[in-house]
Design a protein around this motif. Sequence first.
Motif, mmCIF file in Angstrom:
data_model
loop_
_atom_site.group_PDB
_atom_site.id
_atom_site.type_symbol
_atom_site.label_atom_id
_atom_site.label_comp_id
_atom_site.label_asym_id
_atom_site.label_seq_id
_atom_site.Cartn_x
_atom_site.Cartn_y
_atom_site.Cartn_z
ATOM 1 N N LYS A 106 3.897 4.077 24.165
ATOM 2 C CA LYS A 106 5.231 4.124 23.558
ATOM 3 C C LYS A 106 5.144 4.475 22.079
ATOM 4 O O LYS A 106 5.950 5.240 21.548
ATOM 5 N N GLU A 107 4.160 3.897 21.399
ATOM 6 C CA GLU A 107 3.960 4.149 19.968
ATOM 7 C C GLU A 107 3.683 5.628 19.717
ATOM 8 O O GLU A 107 4.263 6.248 18.822
ATOM 9 N N LEU A 108 2.775 6.193 20.498
ATOM 10 C CA LEU A 108 2.381 7.588 20.322
ATOM 11 C C LEU A 108 3.554 8.532 20.599
ATOM 12 O O LEU A 108 3.819 9.463 19.831
ATOM 13 N N VAL A 109 4.268 8.293 21.677
ATOM 14 C CA VAL A 109 5.390 9.158 22.047
ATOM 15 C C VAL A 109 6.498 9.067 21.018
ATOM 16 O O VAL A 109 7.106 10.083 20.636
ATOM 17 N N ALA A 110 6.779 7.866 20.523
ATOM 18 C CA ALA A 110 7.822 7.692 19.508
ATOM 19 C C ALA A 110 7.465 8.442 18.229
ATOM 20 O O ALA A 110 8.326 9.076 17.599
ATOM 21 N N LEU A 111 6.206 8.389 17.830
ATOM 22 C CA LEU A 111 5.777 9.109 16.636
ATOM 23 C C LEU A 111 5.923 10.610 16.817
ATOM 24 O O LEU A 111 6.376 11.313 15.909
ATOM 25 N N ALA A 112 5.546 11.112 17.982
ATOM 26 C CA ALA A 112 5.620 12.546 18.234
ATOM 27 C C ALA A 112 7.067 13.056 18.211
ATOM 28 O O ALA A 112 7.322 14.198 17.828
ATOM 29 N N LYS A 113 8.010 12.192 18.583
ATOM 30 C CA LYS A 113 9.421 12.604 18.568
ATOM 31 C C LYS A 113 9.958 12.776 17.158
ATOM 32 O O LYS A 113 10.931 13.486 16.935
ATOM 33 N N GLY A 114 9.333 12.126 16.190
ATOM 34 C CA GLY A 114 9.767 12.257 14.811
ATOM 35 C C GLY A 114 11.007 11.439 14.514
ATOM 36 O O GLY A 114 11.463 10.627 15.325
ATOM 37 N N MET A 115 11.545 11.660 13.342
ATOM 38 C CA MET A 115 12.711 10.912 12.891
ATOM 39 C C MET A 115 13.994 11.514 13.472
ATOM 40 O O MET A 115 14.055 12.683 13.835
ATOM 41 N N SER A 116 15.013 10.680 13.556
ATOM 42 C CA SER A 116 16.348 11.082 13.996
ATOM 43 C C SER A 116 17.332 10.402 13.059
ATOM 44 O O SER A 116 16.962 9.503 12.304
ATOM 45 N N ALA A 128 11.935 8.293 -1.157
ATOM 46 C CA ALA A 128 10.571 8.821 -1.179
ATOM 47 C C ALA A 128 9.801 8.386 0.066
ATOM 48 O O ALA A 128 9.035 9.165 0.659
ATOM 49 N N ASN A 129 9.999 7.156 0.490
ATOM 50 C CA ASN A 129 9.284 6.663 1.662
ATOM 51 C C ASN A 129 9.870 7.180 2.958
ATOM 52 O O ASN A 129 9.162 7.258 3.965
ATOM 53 N N MET A 130 11.130 7.542 2.953
ATOM 54 C CA MET A 130 11.693 8.201 4.136
ATOM 55 C C MET A 130 10.987 9.536 4.367
ATOM 56 O O MET A 130 10.675 9.903 5.504
ATOM 57 N N GLU A 131 10.720 10.262 3.282
ATOM 58 C CA GLU A 131 9.996 11.526 3.401
ATOM 59 C C GLU A 131 8.589 11.297 3.927
ATOM 60 O O GLU A 131 8.079 12.071 4.743
ATOM 61 N N LEU A 132 7.943 10.232 3.460
ATOM 62 C CA LEU A 132 6.607 9.921 3.956
ATOM 63 C C LEU A 132 6.624 9.596 5.441
ATOM 64 O O LEU A 132 5.720 9.985 6.188
ATOM 65 N N GLN A 133 7.653 8.873 5.895
ATOM 66 C CA GLN A 133 7.774 8.551 7.316
ATOM 67 C C GLN A 133 7.915 9.828 8.145
ATOM 68 O O GLN A 133 7.324 9.954 9.220
ATOM 69 N N ARG A 134 8.686 10.779 7.638
ATOM 70 C CA ARG A 134 8.865 12.043 8.372
ATOM 71 C C ARG A 134 7.551 12.815 8.449
ATOM 72 O O ARG A 134 7.222 13.399 9.487
ATOM 73 N N SER A 135 6.788 12.836 7.353
ATOM 74 C CA SER A 135 5.516 13.555 7.362
ATOM 75 C C SER A 135 4.495 12.865 8.273
ATOM 76 O O SER A 135 3.641 13.522 8.880
ATOM 77 N N TYR A 136 4.586 11.540 8.382
ATOM 78 C CA TYR A 136 3.682 10.772 9.244
ATOM 79 C C TYR A 136 3.817 11.232 10.697
ATOM 80 O O TYR A 136 2.819 11.426 11.402
ATOM 81 N N SER A 137 5.048 11.449 11.138
ATOM 82 C CA SER A 137 5.264 11.919 12.508
ATOM 83 C C SER A 137 4.663 13.296 12.725
ATOM 84 O O SER A 137 4.272 13.647 13.846
ATOM 85 N N GLY A 138 4.573 14.091 11.657
ATOM 86 C CA GLY A 138 4.020 15.434 11.780
ATOM 87 C C GLY A 138 2.527 15.467 12.033
ATOM 88 O O GLY A 138 1.961 16.540 12.293
#
Length: 322
Positions: free
Chosen positions: A94-104, A127-137
């Motif tokens: 679940k963790e992996l799939v959620a990360l791959a989906k990225g932010m919404s 600034a940390n929202m941007e980091l969260q988005r890049s993390y999913s990438g």
Amino acid sequence: MNDNLLWARMPVGGGLVSVNIWLFSHDGAWDIIDTGIDSPETVAAWEKIFSSTIQRHAVSRLVLTHGHPDHGGLAGWISRRCDVPVLITSEEEKELVALAKGMSPERDARQAAFFRAAGGSDALIEANMELQRSYSGLVCTPPEKFGRIAAGDTLTLGGDDWRVVIGSGHSPEHACLYNEKRKLFIAGDQVLPKITPNVSVRARNPEADPMTNWLGSLARIKSEIPDDVLVLPSHGDPYRGLHARIDTLIEGHEQDLKNALAEIREPKRVVDLFTVLFNREVTESIYGLAAGEALANLHCLRTRGQATRDIDAQGVAWWRAI
């Protein structure tokens, strides 16, 4: 590294620098533990391994210790390339799939509210929202095929039997692997040799208590795994002295809990605990990790009946000792 076991380091950048990957050969096939992040550098490193080491041999197993990007970021790519399912625990899938989906938009709002409750400024939150988005990438398209593993399962890797031992706290259902015959313990991020893994409350599950789970699972691992194993961690070098390392980790976090409790004799926000919990400056780039771990300490104190919180009109949480 040892008979049919190979050790590779994949680049991840940042303070961690690299992640350890373990490969086992047996009867003309290879078994792989973890993958590294989805990046051109990691793909290039894997291409070298496929062309020089694995060559035309089959990959029979791809196992993930957990679903974080540095461990499963290329799981989909390797799974499709080698036509092999990814073996992983239910919660880590679940963790992996959620990360791959990225932010919404929904996840953005939930994450922003989470950071705001910790006491972060608007600039720090954005600034940390941007980091969260890049993390999913850092995670590629998930595998089409998963195989489920769970505590107590036996996996055959490199021709030997390995027992699945579950840890939690750093991630929800982290799979470690123990080989009794060879006295090897693949610890993933659960028991690292030099650093402590981040143990954080996350916006996906804002009322969770990962610190209690992590401390409990460390004690259980110490009771289940003998001290004479060679520990194969995900970061840093292999080491011996598992039980002493577990004791050090537990003692360190128990001291953090005492420090946090002393700090909230008067009501404090999560950000107000940074100076007593971390022996480094909490910069913009690690604010999210620091806020999650400080909150994990507070949730553990709440579970122990030692702390409570109030939410103000701006949605900021104020914590105090009971």
